[in-house]
Design a protein around this motif. Structure first.
Motif, short mmCIF file in Angstrom:
data_model
loop_
_atom_site.label_atom_id
_atom_site.label_comp_id
_atom_site.label_asym_id
_atom_site.label_seq_id
_atom_site.Cartn_x
_atom_site.Cartn_y
_atom_site.Cartn_z
N UNK A 100 1.23 -1.73 -0.10
CA UNK A 100 0.06 -0.08 0.19
C UNK A 100 0.86 0.96 0.17
N UNK A 101 2.16 1.40 0.07
CA UNK A 101 3.15 2.27 -0.40
C UNK A 101 2.52 3.44 -1.85
N UNK A 102 2.26 2.94 -2.65
CA UNK A 102 1.58 3.34 -3.87
C UNK A 102 0.08 3.64 -3.70
N UNK A 103 -0.08 4.37 -3.60
CA UNK A 103 -1.82 5.46 -3.29
C UNK A 103 -2.65 4.74 -4.59
N UNK A 104 -3.80 4.10 -4.79
CA UNK A 104 -4.69 4.00 -5.03
C UNK A 104 -4.46 2.72 -5.94
N UNK A 105 -2.84 1.87 -6.30
CA UNK A 105 -2.60 0.64 -6.78
C UNK A 105 -3.21 -0.62 -6.47
N UNK A 106 -3.98 -0.87 -7.76
CA UNK A 106 -5.02 -2.04 -7.65
C UNK A 106 -4.34 -3.24 -8.74
N UNK A 107 -4.42 -4.46 -7.99
CA UNK A 107 -4.23 -5.56 -8.42
C UNK A 107 -5.52 -5.50 -9.94
N UNK A 108 -5.38 -5.68 -11.26
CA UNK A 108 -6.58 -5.91 -11.98
C UNK A 108 -5.67 -7.11 -12.50
N UNK A 109 -6.17 -8.08 -12.83
CA UNK A 109 -5.07 -9.68 -13.54
C UNK A 109 -4.00 -9.46 -12.76
N UNK A 110 -3.05 -9.52 -14.39
CA UNK A 110 -2.01 -9.81 -13.55
C UNK A 110 -0.68 -8.98 -13.67
N UNK A 111 -1.75 -7.35 -12.86
CA UNK A 111 -1.00 -6.33 -13.81
C UNK A 111 -1.24 -5.41 -11.97
N UNK A 112 -0.09 -3.92 -12.00
CA UNK A 112 -0.85 -2.75 -10.53
C UNK A 112 -0.45 -1.98 -11.31
N UNK A 113 -2.09 -1.90 -11.41
CA UNK A 113 -2.59 -0.27 -11.59
C UNK A 113 -2.58 0.76 -11.11
N UNK A 114 -1.73 1.62 -11.42
CA UNK A 114 -2.52 3.14 -10.46
C UNK A 114 -2.71 4.22 -10.66
N UNK A 115 -3.04 5.33 -10.60
CA UNK A 115 -2.66 7.10 -11.27
C UNK A 115 -1.03 7.13 -11.06
N UNK A 116 -0.85 7.91 -12.51
CA UNK A 116 0.48 8.64 -12.70
C UNK A 116 0.84 9.26 -11.83
N UNK A 117 0.45 10.39 -11.34
CA UNK A 117 0.33 11.02 -10.26
C UNK A 117 0.47 10.29 -9.02
N UNK A 118 0.41 9.25 -8.46
CA UNK A 118 0.23 8.62 -7.66
C UNK A 118 1.75 7.97 -7.46
N UNK A 119 2.05 7.29 -8.82
CA UNK A 119 3.35 6.43 -8.46
C UNK A 119 4.52 7.35 -9.11
N UNK A 120 3.77 8.51 -9.76
CA UNK A 120 4.94 9.67 -9.42
C UNK A 120 5.57 10.28 -8.36
N UNK A 121 4.21 10.45 -7.00
CA UNK A 121 4.54 10.74 -5.76
C UNK A 121 5.45 9.58 -4.45
N UNK A 122 5.05 9.07 -5.22
CA UNK A 122 5.24 7.65 -3.60
C UNK A 122 7.32 7.68 -4.01
N UNK A 123 7.73 8.08 -5.92
CA UNK A 123 9.49 7.86 -6.67
C UNK A 123 9.91 9.14 -5.36
#
Length: 96
Positions: free
Chosen positions: A45-68
């Motif tokens: 849960x370190x990347x806000x809103x990341x969800x497992x859809x099938x076999x892929x982890x999807x998240x909003x670009x802004x949330x991923x960039x904020x985590x980085x």
């Protein structure tokens, strides 16, 4: 999950403007880091809103960039004087 996956298509169909940070990205492909580390961060849960859809982890670009940005640059362990290592390298290059 389906609503999250269809959100970009609905925005296009309705003509709504989207910001660059709103689009969904495949986190593992987007982040230049070891796959396991990225997946572990998603599961924890370190990347806000990341969800497992099938076999892929999807998240909003802004949330991923904020985590980085949150991770930020890290100091490399070594001597107390960072210039010391560089001086050794300079001497090695300059030696015949």
């Amino acid at each position: 999950m389906l609503a999250i996956a269809l959100a970009p298509y609905l925005r296009d169909a309705l003509g709504l403007a989207t910001s660059p940070g709103d689009e969904l990205v495949d986190v593992v492909r987007f982040v230049p880091a070891p796959r396991r580390s990225v997946m572990r961060a998603c599961r924890a849960g370190r990347i806000a809103g990341a969800s497992l859809v099938g076999r892929r982890w999807l998240a909003r670009r802004g949330a991923v960039e904020a985590w980085l940005r949150e991770l930020g640059p890290r100091a490399v362990p070594g001597s107390d004087d960072p210039g010391d290592d560089l001086e050794d390298i300079r001497r090695w290059i300059a030696s015949p």
